[in-house]
Structures are given as structure tokens and as C-alpha cells.
Design a protein around this motif. Structure first.
Motif, short mmCIF file in Angstrom:
data_model
loop_
_atom_site.label_atom_id
_atom_site.label_comp_id
_atom_site.label_asym_id
_atom_site.label_seq_id
_atom_site.Cartn_x
_atom_site.Cartn_y
_atom_site.Cartn_z
N ARG A 7 82.51 43.48 144.23
CA ARG A 7 81.19 42.84 144.17
C ARG A 7 80.96 42.16 142.82
O ARG A 7 80.50 41.03 142.75
N ASN A 8 81.31 42.85 141.73
CA ASN A 8 81.11 42.29 140.39
C ASN A 8 82.01 41.08 140.15
O ASN A 8 81.58 40.09 139.54
N MET A 9 83.24 41.13 140.64
CA MET A 9 84.13 39.98 140.47
C MET A 9 83.66 38.79 141.31
O MET A 9 83.72 37.64 140.86
N LEU A 10 83.19 39.06 142.52
CA LEU A 10 82.64 37.97 143.34
C LEU A 10 81.42 37.35 142.67
O LEU A 10 81.24 36.13 142.68
N ASN A 11 80.61 38.19 142.06
CA ASN A 11 79.43 37.69 141.35
C ASN A 11 79.85 36.82 140.15
O ASN A 11 79.24 35.77 139.90
#
Length: 148
Positions: free
Chosen positions: A115-119
Motif C-alpha cells: 500500500r505504501n509503495m503504491l501510494n
């Protein structure tokens, strides 16, 4: 019922009129939203009685994200994108592997990591699109150049 039809029509119009870059941002937005939803449900399961319905909803959120990541993979242009496209493909492949493992194990750390990398990728794409639109003001629309 009428309100949901209006929302659907609005969403459909937004998608049909969006640029390629805006569509990519929309995909990232939805992927992050789905993982946030899955994480919220996982947290509720951890803090109370586990619910089979909730576990199914978590799984659906993760699977939806995997579908979005697969769509992002399919949208890559290896000819124009070169090494960036190849690196994104590898990263997207890793995302789907992590999400598969996260779904099997109901692992919030793996979900949060993806999720953090996609963000972060969403933010980077947003900057690229903003920069390209500012530079292109008054010029005819051209394809999105992700290589420079």
C-alpha cells in the motif's frame, strides 16, 4: 437506486474523458483505497471476534488490488518506457506476489508495505503528470513520456 445510477454515470464519464496519466492515477487511487479497506477490516478482526464475512471482504479487497496491479502491468509500454517500464513490471509482479501471500496469511505488514509503495508511485505519477501538463500548456496534447 437513482443516486447510485448518478454516481455510476459520473464515474463512467470521468473515466471516458480522462487522459492516460489521469487513468493511471485513478488506478493507483483505487488500489490504495482497496488496501486501506482491507487493512481496516483486518484491524477489526484482530480487535474482536473474527468474522467469515469480514475475511471474505478482506480477500476481495486484496484481489481487487491485484486486478488493478495487473491492469497497470498491461498498460506498460516497454518500447517507449525502456528500463523504467521493465522496473515497474518487476515491481508490479512483486506487488502481486506479496498480495497473494498477504491474502493467504491475512498479513497486515505485507499489505501495508505494498500500500505504501503504491501510494509513493501514485505521488510520483501525479508529479510527472502535473509537470507535463504545465509544460504542455498551449501545445497540442502528446503522449505521456515516462522516460525523462
Amino acid at each position: 437506486m437513482a443516486k447510485s445510477n448518478q454516481i455510476f454515470a459520473y464515474t463512467e464519464t470521468r473515466i471516458k474523458t480522462a487522459s492516460q496519466g489521469q487513468l493511471i492515477i485513478m488506478l493507483y487511487n483505487e488500489a490504495v483505497k482497496q488496501l486501506d479497506h482491507g487493512l481496516d477490516l483486518l484491524e477489526r478482526n484482530a480487535s474482536g471476534k473474527k468474522s467469515p464475512d469480514r475475511i471474505e471482504q478482506i480477500s476481495k479487497s486484496i484481489l481487487k488490488t491485484q486486478e488493478i496491479v495487473t491492469e497497470l502491468m498491461a498498460s506498460l509500454d516497454f518500447e517507449l518506457g525502456g528500463d523504467i517500464a521493465k522496473n515497474l513490471f518487476s515491481l508490479y509482479t512483486w506487488f502481486n506476489q506479496e498480495l497473494l501471500a498477504a491474502n493467504i496469511n491475512q498479513d497486515p505488514q505485507r499489505i501495508s508495505s505494498v500500500r505504501n509503495m503504491l501510494n509513493d508511485l501514485r505521488s510520483a505519477w501525479s508529479e510527472i503528470i502535473t509537470k507535463n501538463s504545465m509544460e504542455g500548456m498551449g501545445h497540442p496534447a502528446m503522449g505521456l513520456n515516462i522516460t525523462g
